[in-house]
Motif scaffolding. Structure first.
Motif, PDB file in Angstrom:
ATOM      1  N   TRP A 148      41.790  37.636  92.027  1.00  0.00           N
ATOM      2  CA  TRP A 148      42.498  36.359  91.866  1.00  0.00           C
ATOM      3  C   TRP A 148      43.832  36.340  92.588  1.00  0.00           C
ATOM      4  O   TRP A 148      44.230  35.313  93.164  1.00  0.00           O
ATOM      5  N   TRP A 149      44.540  37.484  92.606  1.00  0.00           N
ATOM      6  CA  TRP A 149      45.873  37.484  93.191  1.00  0.00           C
ATOM      7  C   TRP A 149      45.857  37.412  94.715  1.00  0.00           C
ATOM      8  O   TRP A 149      46.861  37.074  95.336  1.00  0.00           O
ATOM      9  N   SER A 150      44.704  37.683  95.333  1.00  0.00           N
ATOM     10  CA  SER A 150      44.631  37.647  96.796  1.00  0.00           C
ATOM     11  C   SER A 150      44.658  36.214  97.328  1.00  0.00           C
ATOM     12  O   SER A 150      44.791  36.004  98.532  1.00  0.00           O
ATOM     13  N   ARG A 151      44.543  35.234  96.442  1.00  0.00           N
ATOM     14  CA  ARG A 151      44.607  33.832  96.847  1.00  0.00           C
ATOM     15  C   ARG A 151      46.015  33.252  96.698  1.00  0.00           C
ATOM     16  O   ARG A 151      46.246  32.088  97.029  1.00  0.00           O
ATOM     17  N   MET A 152      46.925  34.071  96.182  1.00  0.00           N
ATOM     18  CA  MET A 152      48.293  33.600  95.988  1.00  0.00           C
ATOM     19  C   MET A 152      49.034  33.532  97.325  1.00  0.00           C
ATOM     20  O   MET A 152      48.773  34.308  98.245  1.00  0.00           O
ATOM     21  N   ALA A 153      49.985  32.587  97.410  1.00  0.00           N
ATOM     22  CA  ALA A 153      50.710  32.377  98.662  1.00  0.00           C
ATOM     23  C   ALA A 153      51.471  33.622  99.094  1.00  0.00           C
ATOM     24  O   ALA A 153      51.558  33.924 100.286  1.00  0.00           O
ATOM     25  N   VAL A 154      52.019  34.382  98.125  1.00  0.00           N
ATOM     26  CA  VAL A 154      52.805  35.552  98.492  1.00  0.00           C
ATOM     27  C   VAL A 154      51.931  36.614  99.149  1.00  0.00           C
ATOM     28  O   VAL A 154      52.352  37.262 100.128  1.00  0.00           O
ATOM     29  N   PHE A 155      50.699  36.798  98.652  1.00  0.00           N
ATOM     30  CA  PHE A 155      49.806  37.762  99.295  1.00  0.00           C
ATOM     31  C   PHE A 155      49.436  37.298 100.697  1.00  0.00           C
ATOM     32  O   PHE A 155      49.423  38.101 101.647  1.00  0.00           O
ATOM     33  N   CYS A 156      49.117  36.014 100.839  1.00  0.00           N
ATOM     34  CA  CYS A 156      48.734  35.498 102.155  1.00  0.00           C
ATOM     35  C   CYS A 156      49.880  35.623 103.150  1.00  0.00           C
ATOM     36  O   CYS A 156      49.658  35.913 104.332  1.00  0.00           O
ATOM     37  N   PHE A 157      51.111  35.433 102.669  1.00  0.00           N
ATOM     38  CA  PHE A 157      52.272  35.624 103.539  1.00  0.00           C
ATOM     39  C   PHE A 157      52.355  37.064 104.029  1.00  0.00           C
ATOM     40  O   PHE A 157      52.545  37.334 105.226  1.00  0.00           O
ATOM     41  N   LEU A 158      52.197  38.021 103.100  1.00  0.00           N
ATOM     42  CA  LEU A 158      52.246  39.436 103.474  1.00  0.00           C
ATOM     43  C   LEU A 158      51.074  39.816 104.373  1.00  0.00           C
ATOM     44  O   LEU A 158      51.220  40.631 105.280  1.00  0.00           O
ATOM     45  N   ALA A 159      49.908  39.217 104.119  1.00  0.00           N
ATOM     46  CA  ALA A 159      48.734  39.505 104.951  1.00  0.00           C
ATOM     47  C   ALA A 159      48.948  39.009 106.374  1.00  0.00           C
ATOM     48  O   ALA A 159      48.574  39.690 107.341  1.00  0.00           O
ATOM     49  N   ARG A 160      49.554  37.829 106.518  1.00  0.00           N
ATOM     50  CA  ARG A 160      49.846  37.326 107.863  1.00  0.00           C
ATOM     51  C   ARG A 160      50.853  38.241 108.563  1.00  0.00           C
ATOM     52  O   ARG A 160      50.719  38.546 109.756  1.00  0.00           O
ATOM     53  N   HIS A 161      51.848  38.676 107.814  1.00  0.00           N
ATOM     54  CA  HIS A 161      52.868  39.575 108.368  1.00  0.00           C
ATOM     55  C   HIS A 161      52.220  40.872 108.867  1.00  0.00           C
ATOM     56  O   HIS A 161      52.535  41.353 109.962  1.00  0.00           O
ATOM     57  N   THR A 204      45.923  31.827 105.633  1.00  0.00           N
ATOM     58  CA  THR A 204      46.866  30.728 105.869  1.00  0.00           C
ATOM     59  C   THR A 204      47.156  29.898 104.628  1.00  0.00           C
ATOM     60  O   THR A 204      47.886  28.923 104.693  1.00  0.00           O
ATOM     61  N   ARG A 205      46.596  30.268 103.495  1.00  0.00           N
ATOM     62  CA  ARG A 205      46.911  29.544 102.272  1.00  0.00           C
ATOM     63  C   ARG A 205      48.391  29.675 101.944  1.00  0.00           C
ATOM     64  O   ARG A 205      48.956  30.765 102.007  1.00  0.00           O
ATOM     65  N   GLY A 206      49.008  28.570 101.606  1.00  0.00           N
ATOM     66  CA  GLY A 206      50.416  28.574 101.237  1.00  0.00           C
ATOM     67  C   GLY A 206      51.371  28.607 102.414  1.00  0.00           C
ATOM     68  O   GLY A 206      52.569  28.718 102.216  1.00  0.00           O
TER      69      GLY A 206
END
Length: 211
Positions: A148-161, A204-206
């Motif tokens: 569930w937490w992998s859909r959070m904006a903070v994770f997606c931000f770190l994943a893009r980074h 790209t979510r969030g």
């Protein structure tokens, strides 16, 4: 002369302020430490240059596993590697890795405790918490299982980074604590093809404008 630890706070306001100061300080320190380890040990073989004798263990070096195998072979294209051996190389920090870092943090924590035992405790917990977060997030980035937490904006931000770290050499060394890349000039910027691939990967979510 006898050194003694400072007392714990006597009220809620004292606890709150010391915890807030401690968290802010360890975030900055942790981000710089993460950047330094990733940049100089995992990507430049620092220890082999300082201690040439370790070169005889080339296949076991952190640099070889991370920069050569993880980046250069198995996750060169952030491709969610299926190879049963390669997919696990340099994905997580082991208990031994955490213990080594913790051994270096504890003596410093004793000094900090002379001023604030609360901040000292936070300082000691930092490598433990950081490495567990790195393990969870880094594995999910490369081997998605979609908790569930992998859909959070903070994770997606770190994943893009982190995606940009794999596609642009010499950038984005922070994985869990993004700050030092901004301060030290190693921040990557996404190209149009980067944005398209990150969207395909679901990162790209969030985000604003898909980046």
């Amino acid at each position: 002369m006898t050194l003694s630890f400072a007392p714990f706070p006597s009220d809620l306001a004292g606890w709150s302020s010391e915890i807030a100061i401690g968290l802010a300080l360890v975030y900055v320190f942790g981000s710089l430490f993460e950047w330094g380890v990733h940049r100089y040990i995992m990507h430049t073989d620092f220890f082999a240059h300082v201690f040439p004798s370790v070169r005889k263990h080339a296949d076991d070096r952190i640099f070889h596993k991370h920069a050569v195998l993880h980046h250069g072979t198995y996750y060169h294209a952030f491709d969610r590697e299926d190879d049963p051996i390669g997919r696990e190389i340099s994905i997580v920090f082991t208990i031994d890795d955490t213990a080594r870092v913790l051994a270096g943090f504890v003596p410093v924590a004793f000094v900090i405790a002379l001023v604030s035992p609360v901040i000292a405790i936070i300082f000691v917990l930092t490598p433990i918490v950081h490495n567990q977060l790195w393990n969870l997030m880094h594995r999910e980035m490369h081997q998605p299982r979609h908790p569930w937490w992998s859909r959070m904006a903070v994770f997606c931000f770190l994943a893009r980074h982190h995606f940009l770290h794999h596609t642009h050499n010499g950038t984005n060394y922070n994985v869990v604590l993004p700050l030092a890349d901004h301060l030290l000039g190693t921040l990557a910027f996404a190209t149009a093809s980067d944005r398209a691939e990150m969207e395909r990967l679901g990162f790209t979510r969030g985000s604003r404008e898909g980046i």
